[in-house]
Design a protein around this motif. Structure first.
Motif, PDB file in Angstrom:
ATOM      1  N   UNK A  11       0.831  -1.196   0.000  1.00  0.00           N
ATOM      2  CA  UNK A  11       0.000   0.000   0.000  1.00  0.00           C
ATOM      3  C   UNK A  11       0.867   1.248   0.000  1.00  0.00           C
ATOM      4  N   UNK A  12       0.315   2.320  -0.498  1.00  0.00           N
ATOM      5  CA  UNK A  12       0.918   3.646  -0.385  1.00  0.00           C
ATOM      6  C   UNK A  12      -0.146   4.523   0.255  1.00  0.00           C
ATOM      7  N   UNK A  13       0.182   5.057   1.404  1.00  0.00           N
ATOM      8  CA  UNK A  13      -0.793   5.881   2.125  1.00  0.00           C
ATOM      9  C   UNK A  13      -0.755   7.321   1.643  1.00  0.00           C
ATOM     10  N   UNK A  14      -1.933   7.933   1.562  1.00  0.00           N
ATOM     11  CA  UNK A  14      -2.050   9.326   1.142  1.00  0.00           C
ATOM     12  C   UNK A  14      -2.228  10.263   2.331  1.00  0.00           C
ATOM     13  N   UNK A  15      -2.555   9.712   3.493  1.00  0.00           N
ATOM     14  CA  UNK A  15      -2.833  10.549   4.658  1.00  0.00           C
ATOM     15  C   UNK A  15      -2.393   9.839   5.921  1.00  0.00           C
ATOM     16  N   UNK A  16      -1.691  10.568   6.779  1.00  0.00           N
ATOM     17  CA  UNK A  16      -1.419  10.135   8.145  1.00  0.00           C
ATOM     18  C   UNK A  16      -2.129  11.131   9.041  1.00  0.00           C
ATOM     19  N   UNK A  17      -2.957  10.658   9.964  1.00  0.00           N
ATOM     20  CA  UNK A  17      -3.714  11.549  10.840  1.00  0.00           C
ATOM     21  C   UNK A  17      -3.535  11.102  12.289  1.00  0.00           C
ATOM     22  N   UNK A  18      -3.492  12.074  13.186  1.00  0.00           N
ATOM     23  CA  UNK A  18      -3.316  11.810  14.605  1.00  0.00           C
ATOM     24  C   UNK A  18      -4.543  12.266  15.373  1.00  0.00           C
ATOM     25  N   UNK A  19      -4.714  11.717  16.569  1.00  0.00           N
ATOM     26  CA  UNK A  19      -5.883  12.013  17.402  1.00  0.00           C
ATOM     27  C   UNK A  19      -5.979  13.490  17.769  1.00  0.00           C
ATOM     28  N   UNK A  20      -4.839  14.202  17.801  1.00  0.00           N
ATOM     29  CA  UNK A  20      -4.869  15.625  18.175  1.00  0.00           C
ATOM     30  C   UNK A  20      -5.258  16.536  17.006  1.00  0.00           C
ATOM     31  N   UNK A  21      -5.595  15.948  15.847  1.00  0.00           N
ATOM     32  CA  UNK A  21      -6.040  16.739  14.709  1.00  0.00           C
ATOM     33  C   UNK A  21      -4.978  17.014  13.659  1.00  0.00           C
ATOM     34  N   UNK A  22      -3.705  16.707  13.964  1.00  0.00           N
ATOM     35  CA  UNK A  22      -2.663  16.907  12.959  1.00  0.00           C
ATOM     36  C   UNK A  22      -2.857  15.927  11.810  1.00  0.00           C
ATOM     37  N   UNK A  23      -2.474  16.361  10.606  1.00  0.00           N
ATOM     38  CA  UNK A  23      -2.564  15.513   9.423  1.00  0.00           C
ATOM     39  C   UNK A  23      -1.349  15.760   8.545  1.00  0.00           C
ATOM     40  N   UNK A  24      -0.886  14.711   7.891  1.00  0.00           N
ATOM     41  CA  UNK A  24       0.275  14.793   7.003  1.00  0.00           C
ATOM     42  C   UNK A  24      -0.112  14.167   5.673  1.00  0.00           C
TER      43      UNK A  24
END
Length: 109
Positions: A11-24
Motif C-alpha cells: 500500500x501507499x498511504x495518502x494521509x497520516x492523521x493523529x488524534x490531536x487533529x494533525x494531518x500529514x
C-alpha cells in the motif's frame, strides 16, 4: 472499517492523521502487509539531490536532515475488532510516547 484480512498487500498511504487533529499529506508512506506481519517506510517530501554522495562525509546539512526525518519500522499488526495496532519489533527511530494504533479506511480503491 476494515478487518485484518482485508489489508494484506502493498500500500501507499495518502494521509497520516493523529488524534490531536494533525494531518500529514506530504510524507511518502510505503506499507507492506502480510497475514500478521508488516513493514512500513516513511520518507519526507522534498528529497534533496544525492548526486555525488559517496559516504557520510559528503552529505550536506539538508541531506542529513532529510535522512534523519525518515521512519522505518516493522512488526506484528494486531486487530481487536475495532482498532489496529502496529507493534514495532524493529524501529529506525526511538519509540514515541503513544502506541501506533487507529482505524483504517480505504478510499478510491
Amino acid at each position: 472499517m476494515l478487518g485484518l484480512i482485508d489489508v494484506r498487500g502493498r500500500w501507499r498511504r495518502a494521509l497520516l492523521a493523529w488524534a490531536d487533529g494533525r494531518a500529514d499529506r506530504t510524507t511518502l508512506v510505503d506499507w507492506v502487509q502480510g497475514p500478521s506481519f508488516y513493514a512500513d517506510l516513511r520518507s519526507p517530501a522534498a528529497r534533496p539531490d544525492f548526486t555525488g554522495v559517496a559516504g557520510l562525509t559528503d552529505l550536506t546539512p539538508a541531506q542529513v536532515e532529510w535522512l534523519g526525518g525518515q521512519e522505518g519500522f516493522a512488526g506484528r499488526l494486531g486487530f481487536d475488532g475495532a482498532f489496529f495496532e502496529w507493534g514495532r519489533a524493529l524501529d529506525y527511530q526511538p519509540p514515541g510516547p503513544f502506541l501506533d494504533a487507529g482505524s483504517l479506511r480505504m478510499e478510491g480503491v
